[in-house]
Write an enzyme that holds these catalytic residues in place. Structure first.
Site, short mmCIF file in Angstrom:
data_model
loop_
_atom_site.label_atom_id
_atom_site.label_comp_id
_atom_site.label_asym_id
_atom_site.label_seq_id
_atom_site.Cartn_x
_atom_site.Cartn_y
_atom_site.Cartn_z
N ARG A 32 0.61 -0.70 -4.96
CA ARG A 32 0.12 -0.13 -3.70
C ARG A 32 -0.01 1.39 -3.78
O ARG A 32 -0.84 1.98 -3.10
CB ARG A 32 1.05 -0.52 -2.56
CG ARG A 32 0.50 -0.23 -1.15
CD ARG A 32 1.34 -0.90 -0.09
NE ARG A 32 0.78 -0.73 1.25
CZ ARG A 32 1.34 0.03 2.19
NH1 ARG A 32 2.46 0.69 1.94
NH2 ARG A 32 0.77 0.13 3.39
N ILE A 58 -4.46 1.82 5.62
CA ILE A 58 -4.09 0.77 4.67
C ILE A 58 -3.03 -0.05 5.39
O ILE A 58 -2.04 0.49 5.89
CB ILE A 58 -3.59 1.34 3.33
CG1 ILE A 58 -3.16 0.21 2.38
CG2 ILE A 58 -2.49 2.36 3.51
CD1 ILE A 58 -2.82 0.69 0.97
N SER A 59 -3.25 -1.35 5.49
CA SER A 59 -2.43 -2.19 6.35
C SER A 59 -0.98 -2.29 5.88
O SER A 59 -0.66 -2.12 4.71
CB SER A 59 -3.01 -3.60 6.43
OG SER A 59 -4.24 -3.61 7.12
N GLN A 60 -0.12 -2.60 6.83
CA GLN A 60 1.29 -2.89 6.56
C GLN A 60 1.38 -4.07 5.58
O GLN A 60 0.72 -5.08 5.76
CB GLN A 60 1.98 -3.24 7.87
CG GLN A 60 3.43 -3.63 7.74
CD GLN A 60 3.98 -4.14 9.07
OE1 GLN A 60 3.27 -4.19 10.08
NE2 GLN A 60 5.24 -4.51 9.08
#
Length: 212
Positions: A32, A58-60
């Site tokens: 990530r 940027i998503s959890q």
């Protein structure tokens, strides 16, 4: 990537209900940190959403894991992703699917994501600068569709691009009242819908972003 931090995140996702071994392995294999801004590197393996360019996020990781698990991606599937963003979700999907077709309305975001895909050797991700709300009809039908921005109402144009038996996972609703839905396409253009959790996503906007 710090193995200890990645392992801690994966353990946390498992405790929250992301239990699909293939999904967890894919998320552990995708660094990530390669998808976040340098100033947020110390938060790359935390379970939180982070800002990226063009006022997007940027998503959890928990949401990424839950959506990916709900999509039930198989190794021969062709997956359409709406909203490339940083490219992180597409990279996770690429570890699970045969091909990932990803559409992004912001050209600068797409260029950065494409550079990351190339650097990571992800040659099964096919990208397009375009209006994600319209899907990718030239490549339809798809086995799976993932939408990473919240549609204001039921995204029928996208559901129509699923194969019978295909699955779409998408957030739906306006700010303050968004729910993650899972759709299963049936013969004759009908579908079944299941609500999963309340979420908060950037809105799905028609058209492509203006340059400059």
């Amino acid at each position: 990537m710090t193995d200890e931090r990645a392992a801690r995140l994966i353990l946390g996702l498992r405790r929250q209900g992301v239990t699909d071994a293939r999904v967890l392995e894919a998320m552990e294999r995708v660094d990530r940190a390669a998808f976040v801004h340098p100033q947020f590197l110390d938060q790359a393996w935390e379970d939180s959403a982070l800002p990226i360019d063009c006022a997007q996020t940027i998503s959890q990781p928990f949401v990424v894991g839950l959506m990916t698990q709900a999509l039930e991606v198989g190794p021969r599937h062709r997956v359409l992703e709406i909203g490339t963003g940083s490219g992180y979700q597409a990279a996770v999907l690429s570890r699970l699917a045969r091909f990932v077709y990803s559409v992004e309305r912001y050209r600068p975001l797409l260029a950065e994501a494409e550079a990351r895909f190339k650097h990571l050797g992800l040659d099964n991700v096919i990208t397009r600068h375009g209006d994600g709300s319209k899907g990718w009809p030239e490549q339809a039908p798809f086995d799976r569709i993932m939408v990473t921005a919240a549609a204001p109402h039921e995204p029928h144009d996208l559901i129509a691009q699923l194969k019978p038996g295909g699955i779409m996972v998408a957030p739906v609703g306006k700010a303050g009242s968004q729910f993650l839905h899972r759709y299963v396409a049936e013969e004759g253009g009908t579908f079944r819908r299941e609500s999963l959790i309340e979420v908060r996503f950037v809105p799905l906007v028609d058209g492509v972003a203006r340059e400059g």
